[in-house]
Design an enzyme around this catalytic site. Structure first.
Site, PDB file in Angstrom:
ATOM      1  N   VAL A   1     -32.858 -30.692  77.812  1.00 15.96           N
ATOM      2  CA  VAL A   1     -33.734 -30.434  76.650  1.00 15.96           C
ATOM      3  C   VAL A   1     -34.041 -28.939  76.529  1.00 15.96           C
ATOM      4  O   VAL A   1     -33.924 -28.191  77.498  1.00 15.96           O
ATOM      5  CB  VAL A   1     -35.064 -31.241  76.714  1.00 15.96           C
ATOM      6  CG1 VAL A   1     -34.815 -32.718  76.557  1.00 15.96           C
ATOM      7  CG2 VAL A   1     -35.815 -30.941  77.998  1.00 15.96           C
TER       8      VAL A   1
ATOM      9  N   ALA B   1     -32.449 -26.480  75.336  1.00 11.39           N
ATOM     10  CA  ALA B   1     -31.377 -25.620  75.831  1.00 11.39           C
ATOM     11  C   ALA B   1     -30.371 -25.284  74.736  1.00 11.39           C
ATOM     12  O   ALA B   1     -29.329 -24.710  74.999  1.00 11.39           O
ATOM     13  CB  ALA B   1     -30.668 -26.304  76.997  1.00 11.39           C
ATOM     14  N   GLY B   2     -30.671 -25.668  73.501  1.00 10.09           N
ATOM     15  CA  GLY B   2     -29.747 -25.362  72.408  1.00 10.09           C
ATOM     16  C   GLY B   2     -28.526 -26.264  72.390  1.00 10.09           C
ATOM     17  O   GLY B   2     -27.518 -25.941  71.786  1.00 10.09           O
ATOM     18  N   LEU B   3     -28.635 -27.407  73.056  1.00 11.44           N
ATOM     19  CA  LEU B   3     -27.479 -28.309  73.118  1.00 11.44           C
ATOM     20  C   LEU B   3     -27.683 -29.562  72.265  1.00 11.44           C
ATOM     21  O   LEU B   3     -26.956 -30.544  72.407  1.00 11.44           O
ATOM     22  CB  LEU B   3     -27.164 -28.680  74.574  1.00 11.44           C
ATOM     23  CG  LEU B   3     -26.783 -27.481  75.464  1.00 11.44           C
ATOM     24  CD1 LEU B   3     -26.540 -27.917  76.899  1.00 11.44           C
ATOM     25  CD2 LEU B   3     -25.543 -26.762  74.924  1.00 11.44           C
ATOM     26  N   GLY B   4     -28.680 -29.520  71.415  1.00  9.78           N
ATOM     27  CA  GLY B   4     -28.846 -30.598  70.429  1.00  9.78           C
ATOM     28  C   GLY B   4     -29.463 -31.875  70.974  1.00  9.78           C
ATOM     29  O   GLY B   4     -29.269 -32.937  70.394  1.00  9.78           O
ATOM     30  N   SER B   5     -30.222 -31.774  72.061  1.00 16.14           N
ATOM     31  CA  SER B   5     -30.724 -33.014  72.662  1.00 16.14           C
ATOM     32  C   SER B   5     -31.631 -33.782  71.689  1.00 16.14           C
ATOM     33  O   SER B   5     -31.539 -35.013  71.598  1.00 16.14           O
ATOM     34  CB  SER B   5     -31.434 -32.729  73.983  1.00 16.14           C
ATOM     35  OG  SER B   5     -32.789 -32.495  73.791  1.00 16.14           O
TER      36      SER B   5
ATOM     37  N   ALA C   1     -31.640 -33.894  68.334  1.00 14.12           N
ATOM     38  CA  ALA C   1     -30.880 -34.565  67.273  1.00 14.12           C
ATOM     39  C   ALA C   1     -30.045 -35.711  67.837  1.00 14.12           C
ATOM     40  O   ALA C   1     -29.903 -36.766  67.213  1.00 14.12           O
ATOM     41  CB  ALA C   1     -29.984 -33.553  66.555  1.00 14.12           C
ATOM     42  N   ALA C   2     -29.508 -35.526  69.046  1.00 16.95           N
ATOM     43  CA  ALA C   2     -28.662 -36.573  69.635  1.00 16.95           C
ATOM     44  C   ALA C   2     -29.482 -37.823  69.950  1.00 16.95           C
ATOM     45  O   ALA C   2     -29.045 -38.950  69.712  1.00 16.95           O
ATOM     46  CB  ALA C   2     -27.985 -36.047  70.899  1.00 16.95           C
TER      47      ALA C   2
ATOM     48  N   ASP D   1     -27.354 -29.294  63.401  1.00 19.97           N
ATOM     49  CA  ASP D   1     -27.365 -30.137  64.608  1.00 19.97           C
ATOM     50  C   ASP D   1     -27.115 -31.599  64.261  1.00 19.97           C
ATOM     51  O   ASP D   1     -26.228 -32.245  64.826  1.00 19.97           O
ATOM     52  CB  ASP D   1     -28.722 -30.033  65.322  1.00 19.97           C
ATOM     53  CG  ASP D   1     -28.830 -28.803  66.201  1.00 19.97           C
ATOM     54  OD1 ASP D   1     -28.089 -27.842  65.951  1.00 19.97           O
ATOM     55  OD2 ASP D   1     -29.652 -28.814  67.137  1.00 19.97           O
TER      56      ASP D   1
END
Ligand code: PMV
Length: 313
Positions: free
Chosen positions: A102, A104-108, A110-111, A152
């Site tokens: 979370v 971290a800019g990895l789209g958690s 939205a996912a 995202d």
């Protein structure tokens, strides 16, 4: 009764973040090895309408009715029920898990939303089309930060590389030569909402300077797409480096992001830049395939807390 489950991938922005909020194009790709998962199980013995939400990674284990309106998971469930015009649904437990870090800019965020909407709509016998899913997920993105571009939720809903322009329909592209991407986490949590607000403040103070940089970033994205379609990854790296420099000028880099991107380049990466909101979070490097391991080791030594490797094909 078995659980109804659904998943959604993480994502990473290759180029164009922040400028995309102001109408410029951006390129994002799914990160399929990281996933959010939602499982919905009927509770036939519980009173009708009771929805239990169990999301250990965000510390939630509660009845839907007790959660505030702006809690994103609760908001997603309520939005779906309103969309389907359902007041009361069969009692169930919704369990959310995710391997996507979370903040971290990895789209958690939205996912998790996409997996939840997918699983719950299927459980209710009203599976959503990708278009509707994407529209609803975008509404929830607005709770994370007020003015999301929608990139995202789009890349995560469709799980395909996207060339994204705010407000326009999905555009994907072909990748002629596989791109070896190395993602490294600075370990510093980052708030996209804060970064987006900071850029907005900067833009309000210096509209001309910021718009010039947004436009340059947009031009880099257009060029990058051409290079990806033509199979010229080496030159793509230079565009990523320039994108990082412009993001730094927008005020969304950090000493760790600057140091790690420099270390990656020194170790042989073709290009390296921060990815996502910035001010922490992740960087993304485009690397020659034979140097992937060595560059990863260099970044870990230089302070990255973890790395991920992915190939864009
Ligand atoms: O921090 P992330 O990965 O959620 O990326 C945000 C991307 C921005 O361009 C900064 C914001 C947006 O809504 O597009």
């Amino acid at each position: 009764m078995p659980a109804i489950t659904a998943t959604a991938p993480g994502k990473i922005i290759l180029l164009g973040e922040h400028a995309v909020v102001y109408g410029q194009p951006a390129i994002a790709v799914p990160l399929t090895q990281l996933r959010a998962r939602a499982a919905v199980t009927a509770d036939p013995r519980a009173p009708s309408g009771q929805v239990l939400l169990d999301a250990p990674s965000v510390g939630i284990s509660a009845e839907l009715a007790s959660l505030p309106a702006d809690q994103p998971l609760a908001a997603a469930i309520r939005l779906l029920l309103a969309h389907l015009r359902l007041n009361r649904i069969p009692a169930c437990t919704i369990r959310i898990t995710s391997t996507i870090p979370v903040s971290a800019g990895l789209g958690s965020g939205a996912a998790v939303t996409v997996a939840l909407l997918r699983a719950l709509s299927t459980f209710l016998g009203q599976k959503l089309t990708p278009e509707t899913l994407n529209t609803l997920a975008y509404e929830i993105e607005k709770l994370h930060h007020g003015t999301p571009s929608g990139i995202d939720n789009t890349v995560i809903t469709y799980a395909t590389p996207v060339y994204f322009v705010r407000g326009q329909s999905l555009e994907t592209f072909t990748v002629k030569t596989p791109l070896h991407l190395l993602i490294a986490d600075t370990g510093a949590p980052a708030s996209t909402a804060k970064a987006v607000a900071d850029v907005r403040q900067g833009w309000q103070a210096d509209p001309e300077g910021f718009e010039q940089r947004f436009a340059e970033i947009g031009a880099l994205v257009v060029q990058a797409r051409r290079l990806i379609e033509n199979g010229q990854p080496g030159q793509l790296g230079e565009l990523m480096d320039r994108n990082h420099a412009l993001l730094r000028e927008l005020g969304v880099s950090s000493p760790a992001l600057d140091q790690l991107t420099a270390a990656a380049r020194l170790a042989g990466a073709w290009g390296a830049k921060l990815s996502g909101g910035g001010q922490g979070g992740n960087l993304i490097c485009l690397v020659p395939p034979d140097l992937q391991e060595a560059i990863s080791a260099t970044l870990l030594q230089a302070g990255a807390v973890r790395t991920y490797q992915t190939i864009l094909k």
